[in-house]
Design an enzyme around this catalytic site. Structure first.
Site, short mmCIF file in Angstrom:
data_model
loop_
_atom_site.label_atom_id
_atom_site.label_comp_id
_atom_site.label_asym_id
_atom_site.label_seq_id
_atom_site.Cartn_x
_atom_site.Cartn_y
_atom_site.Cartn_z
CG PHE A 14 -0.23 0.44 2.50
CD1 PHE A 14 -0.08 1.78 2.81
CD2 PHE A 14 0.31 -0.49 3.38
CE1 PHE A 14 0.58 2.19 3.97
CE2 PHE A 14 0.98 -0.11 4.53
CZ PHE A 14 1.10 1.24 4.82
CE LYS A 35 -3.09 -8.25 -4.55
NZ LYS A 35 -3.43 -7.25 -3.48
CD GLU A 74 -5.62 -5.99 0.15
OE1 GLU A 74 -4.63 -5.69 -0.57
OE2 GLU A 74 -5.63 -6.95 0.94
NE ARG A 75 -4.01 -2.69 4.35
CZ ARG A 75 -2.90 -3.05 4.95
NH1 ARG A 75 -1.87 -2.23 4.99
NH2 ARG A 75 -2.80 -4.22 5.54
CB SER A 81 5.03 -7.47 5.40
OG SER A 81 4.10 -8.46 4.99
CB CYS A 125 10.40 -0.27 2.34
SG CYS A 125 10.97 0.46 0.81
CD GLU A 149 8.49 -3.04 8.10
OE1 GLU A 149 7.96 -4.15 7.91
OE2 GLU A 149 8.86 -2.30 7.16
#
Ligand code: NAD
Length: 496
Positions: free
Chosen positions: A147, A171, A174-175, A224, A279, A380
């Site tokens: 996201f 893909k 979805e957020r 992640s 990240c 994290e």
């Protein structure tokens, strides 16, 4: 309410199952996104497979022209795309424009495709024999993305895959799914044939369908570490080539000879920019020798100066977190750090923004006296929390970083070339900044960490990306003038 559809074979495709997409600054649902599964992934693979037949035969010139047009459209629509990202992710519009710029640079890299994809040629490797090599596309490549960079991370993948002659299925998270559909439409306007770039929305079901589909040749994943590990295992078990970039815990190291005001400025931006949801965010600072108290004084002042607000409000430095759950997770982690012995120097918990009381905001937090055994160090947190560790020497700082399971990015602040050289040679981290806080490599280098930040061995974009999206052929050629003069030998061929 808007429903965000899939994009398959150059057209919007509706779906029945949906999930809400929030505006993190208000906490309100702004749209519904369709959730795909096996059927939608199969439809996308079929479209991408059909498109591959002609796209992989298109000339380098044709592919380059599409990339030049796509690049211009990204530039022309940067503000609009930036607003879409900001509304679903929460980051500021300027920050969103920054990620679009860094993603566009990958398109610029493949605008030089003719050079990037050049093979080599060896004349007369044996008498009358020459060797050349070239690379060909794989087929259908899929990208599964996080996201936190809804434009840039997919842009690390699809321009490389498409320019090298593959077709692509994205893909996205979805957020914040809208950026993917916007980019799909830009590609279409750039002249990309239908079916070359497809978007299937969804979560685990869609991912699992991609990982097991026999028509998908390669999978690029960024997210992640637990999901990167799962994707790597599943996709390789199903015979696919996999690129899987994972999570991070990035350390800054500040030496006593550093310009502390400069270091604190950059560490503040690196820790709290994009609400720490990068990240490459600097979530830990190791203060060496006697720097800690002086550094923390400056960091405290700067953390208190960070302007938190909605991402579309001018003057905002830092927006909300992506979800209510993320806000609660980060605030709980700050509380746990105090219980485990850290000192909360700046407490971002409980921040309310006037007019946006239901937004997923938390302010910058600064924790001192953190040790490697505390959860605030080990986990994290992916939020605006900066942990300070104190050590006596640079070598101790290096040992702390090398013992951490992650190895994405790190930054050293110093005035010493010798210290910088020692650091960059000894540190077990893939991307290193020397007086540079967020050392994201340019598109013509490759991006990738070490240890748990990269599962497998394929970094992303740049030369490594080209290699990932293609496979090599080596051709050994002989054109004899008179074939009867050359005798065939039964011994293994050697050159003469
Ligand atoms: P995530 O791992 O939760 O999700 C990433 C993708 O995996 C999404 O598309 C999601 O739909 C899918 N997914 C989630 N759960 C799944 C499951 N159980 N099975 C199959 N698929 C699943 O990551 P996120 O929260 O979206 O993004 C943040 C994470 O990404 C952080 O850990 C961050 O460090 C990492 N990240 C890494 C890099 C890098 O370059 N190393 C870059 C950006 C983000």
């Amino acid at each position: 309410m808007t429903t965000i559809p899939h994009w398959i074979n150059g057209a919007a495709v509706p779906g029945t199952d949906t999930q809400p997409v929030f505006n993190p600054a208000t906490g309100a649902v702004r749209a519904q996104v369709v959730l795909g599964g096996g059927a939608e992934v199969d439809a996308a693979v079929q479209a991408a497979t059909a498109a591959f037949a002609s796209w992989s035969e298109s000339s380098l010139t044709q592919r380059t022209q599409v990339m030049f047009a796509f690049r211009q459209l990204l530039l022309d629509h940067e503000e609009e795309l930036g607003r879409i990202i900001s509304a679903e992710h929460g980051k500021t519009i300027d920050d969103a424009r920054g990620e679009i710029t860094r993603g566009r640079e990958v398109v610029e890299y493949v605008c030089g495709l003719g050079d990037v994809l050049k093979g080599s040629y060896s004349d007369q490797v044996s008498r009358g024999i020459d060797v050349h090599n070239f690379r060909q596309p794989l087929g259908v490549v899929a990208g599964i993305t996080p996201f936190n960079f809804p434009a840039m991370v997919p842009l690390w993948m699809h321009p490389i895959a498409i320019a090298t002659g593959n077709t692509f299925i994205l893909k996205p998270s979805e957020r914040d799914p809208s950026a993917a559909n916007f980019v799909a439409q830009l590609y279409q306007r750039a002249g990309l044939p239908d079916g070359v770039f497809n978007v299937v929305h969804g979560g685990k079901e869609a991912v699992d369908a991609i990982l097991t589909h026999p028509g998908v040749e390669a999978v690029s994943f960024v997210g992640s570490t637990p999901i990167a590990t799962y994707v790597h295992q599943q996709a390789t078990a199903h015979g696919k080539r996999v690129q899987a970039l994972g999570g991070a815990k990035n350390h800054a190291v500040v030496l006593p000879d550093a310009d502390l005001e400069f270091a604190a400025n950059h560490i503040t931006a690196g820790a709290y920019g994009s609400a720490g949801e990068r990240c490459m965010a600097l979530s830990v600072t190791i203060a060496v020798g006697d720097t800690a108290d002086r550094l923390i004084d400056i960091l405290t002042r700067k953390a208190n100066d960070v302007h938190v607000g909605p991402g579309d409000t001018p003057g905002t430095d830092m927006g909300p977190l992506i979800t209510k759950a993320a806000q609660e997770r980060v605030e709980n982690a700050v509380g746990t750090a105090a219980v485990q012995g850290a000192t909360i120097v700046v407490d971002g918990r409980g921040l309310k923004i006037e007019g946006h009381e239901n937004g997923f905001f938390t302010g910058p937090s600064l924790l001192d006296h953190v040790t490697p055994d505390m959860d605030a160090y080990k986990d994290e947190l992916f939020g605006p929390v900066l942990a300070i560790l104190r050590v006596d020497t640079l070598d101790e700082a290096i040992d702390v970083i090398n013992a951490n399971p992650y190895g994405n990015g790190t930054a050293l602040f110093t005035g010493s070339g010798e210290a910088a050289r020692r650091f960059q040679r000894r540190i077990k981290v893939g991307m290193i900044g020397i007086n540079v806080p967020v050392p994201v490599p340019m598109s013509y280098y490759s991006f990738g960490g070490w240890k748990d930040s990269l599962i497998g061995d394929h970094p992303i974009h740049g030369p490594e990306g080209i290699r990932f999206c293609t496979r090599p052929k080596v051709v050994t050629t002989r054109w004899p003038r008179t074939s009867h003069q050359i005798t065939a030998g039964f011994t293994f061929p050697t050159s003469s």
